[in-house]
Design an enzyme around this catalytic site. Sequence first.
Site, PDB file in Angstrom:
ATOM      1  N   CYS A  91     -12.357  -6.124   7.732  1.00 55.30           N
ATOM      2  CA  CYS A  91     -11.741  -6.462   6.185  1.00 55.30           C
ATOM      3  C   CYS A  91     -10.373  -6.970   6.402  1.00 55.30           C
ATOM      4  CB  CYS A  91     -11.925  -5.099   5.234  1.00 55.30           C
ATOM      5  SG  CYS A  91     -12.219  -3.762   5.900  1.00 55.30           S
ATOM      6  N   GLU A 135      -8.478  -2.739  -4.832  1.00 49.66           N
ATOM      7  CA  GLU A 135      -8.758  -4.163  -4.330  1.00 49.66           C
ATOM      8  C   GLU A 135      -9.813  -4.423  -5.463  1.00 49.66           C
ATOM      9  OE1 GLU A 135      -7.695  -4.296   0.446  1.00 49.66           O
ATOM     10  OE2 GLU A 135      -9.735  -4.487  -0.495  1.00 49.66           O
ATOM     11  N   HIS A 145      -6.950  -9.467   3.744  1.00 47.80           N
ATOM     12  CA  HIS A 145      -6.546  -9.788   2.492  1.00 47.80           C
ATOM     13  C   HIS A 145      -6.420 -11.364   2.665  1.00 47.80           C
ATOM     14  CE1 HIS A 145      -5.038  -5.601   2.956  1.00 47.80           C
ATOM     15  NE2 HIS A 145      -5.243  -5.673   1.563  1.00 47.80           N
ATOM     16  N   GLU A 198      -8.827 -10.123  14.295  1.00 41.56           N
ATOM     17  CA  GLU A 198      -9.261  -8.738  14.470  1.00 41.56           C
ATOM     18  C   GLU A 198     -10.291  -8.445  15.575  1.00 41.56           C
ATOM     19  OE1 GLU A 198      -9.909  -6.151  11.112  1.00 41.56           O
ATOM     20  OE2 GLU A 198      -8.429  -7.554   9.921  1.00 41.56           O
ATOM     21  N   GLU A 205      -5.965   2.640  -1.725  1.00 45.15           N
ATOM     22  CA  GLU A 205      -6.478   1.188  -1.782  1.00 45.15           C
ATOM     23  C   GLU A 205      -6.864   0.823  -3.093  1.00 45.15           C
ATOM     24  OE1 GLU A 205      -6.304  -1.371  -0.192  1.00 45.15           O
ATOM     25  OE2 GLU A 205      -6.233  -1.292   1.838  1.00 45.15           O
ATOM     26  N   HIS A 227      -4.945  -5.621  -6.045  1.00 49.01           N
ATOM     27  CA  HIS A 227      -4.586  -6.958  -5.108  1.00 49.01           C
ATOM     28  C   HIS A 227      -6.189  -7.404  -4.645  1.00 49.01           C
ATOM     29  CE1 HIS A 227      -4.365  -3.625  -2.416  1.00 49.01           C
ATOM     30  NE2 HIS A 227      -4.957  -4.556  -1.241  1.00 49.01           N
ATOM     31  N   TYR A 278     -13.046  -1.648  -5.700  1.00 49.55           N
ATOM     32  CA  TYR A 278     -12.908  -0.322  -5.604  1.00 49.55           C
ATOM     33  C   TYR A 278     -11.451   0.301  -5.423  1.00 49.55           C
ATOM     34  CZ  TYR A 278     -11.261  -0.667  -0.842  1.00 49.55           C
ATOM     35  OH  TYR A 278     -10.376  -0.933   0.374  1.00 49.55           O
ATOM     36  N   HIS A 304       0.819  -1.209   0.007  1.00 52.41           N
ATOM     37  CA  HIS A 304       0.029   0.156   0.002  1.00 52.41           C
ATOM     38  C   HIS A 304       0.731   1.108  -0.013  1.00 52.41           C
ATOM     39  CE1 HIS A 304      -2.514  -3.117   1.678  1.00 52.41           C
ATOM     40  NE2 HIS A 304      -3.614  -2.658   1.014  1.00 52.41           N
ATOM     41  N   TRP A 324     -14.997   2.208   1.082  1.00 54.62           N
ATOM     42  CA  TRP A 324     -15.557   0.930   0.806  1.00 54.62           C
ATOM     43  C   TRP A 324     -17.141   0.624   1.122  1.00 54.62           C
ATOM     44  CZ3 TRP A 324     -10.989   1.678   3.173  1.00 54.62           C
ATOM     45  CH2 TRP A 324     -11.061   1.096   4.624  1.00 54.62           C
TER      46      TRP A 324
END
Length: 187
Positions: A70, A119, A72, A90, A117, A35, A107, A28, A164
Amino acid sequence: MEPAISDQVVLVTPQGEARGTLLKSEAHGTDTPLHLGFSCHVIDGRGRVLVTRRALSKRTWPGVWTNSFCGHPGPGEGWEDAVRRHGMSELGLAIHEVVSALPDFQYRATDASGVVENEICPVFTASAEDLPEPNLHEVVETAWVAPHDLRSAVEAAPWAFSPWMVLQIPQMPLYGGTPSSDASPGV
C-alpha cells in the site's frame, strides 16, 4: 527545497477533492486528516496472491500481514504511476496490468498505539512475473497464497491482518467477494 513526491500525502475533502498536502511524517497521528492512499493485491502467473508482513519498524501495524503493498500517491501523481512506484520501492517488483478493483474504498482504523489511518484508498490488482526483493524498511516477509486460502485465513483470524485488508477481501471478486453497494465516496 521542496519535499520529494514520496514524502508527501494529499489531503482531501470527504468528497475526494484535493485540499492540500502534508509531509507523510506529520500526517499520521491520533487525529490523522483524511488523505489519499491505495492498496494493491499482486497476482502471479499461477493465480496466487502475494501477501506481505509489514516491517517491525513501521509506525503503524508493525509485523502485521497485509495485502501485497500500500502507499500514498504524491501530489499530481496518477494512481497507476503510484502503484508502479511503490511496487518497485517496497518489493523490487515491476508491476503489470494495474486494474481498479475497489475504486471507492475508504476506511478509518486505529492502531494499538493510538495512531489513526484515515484514507480514501482505492484498491488495485496487478500482476508481477518476478520474485519480490523486499525493502526491509517496509516488508519483513512475503508469501504467495491461493486467494480462497487467504480469504479463509482472514475470516478465521482477522486480528492477524491489517484492518484495511480485512475490509477489502469480502468486497473483491478476486476472493469471491462482491463490491459493497454502500461504498464510501472515492476519487
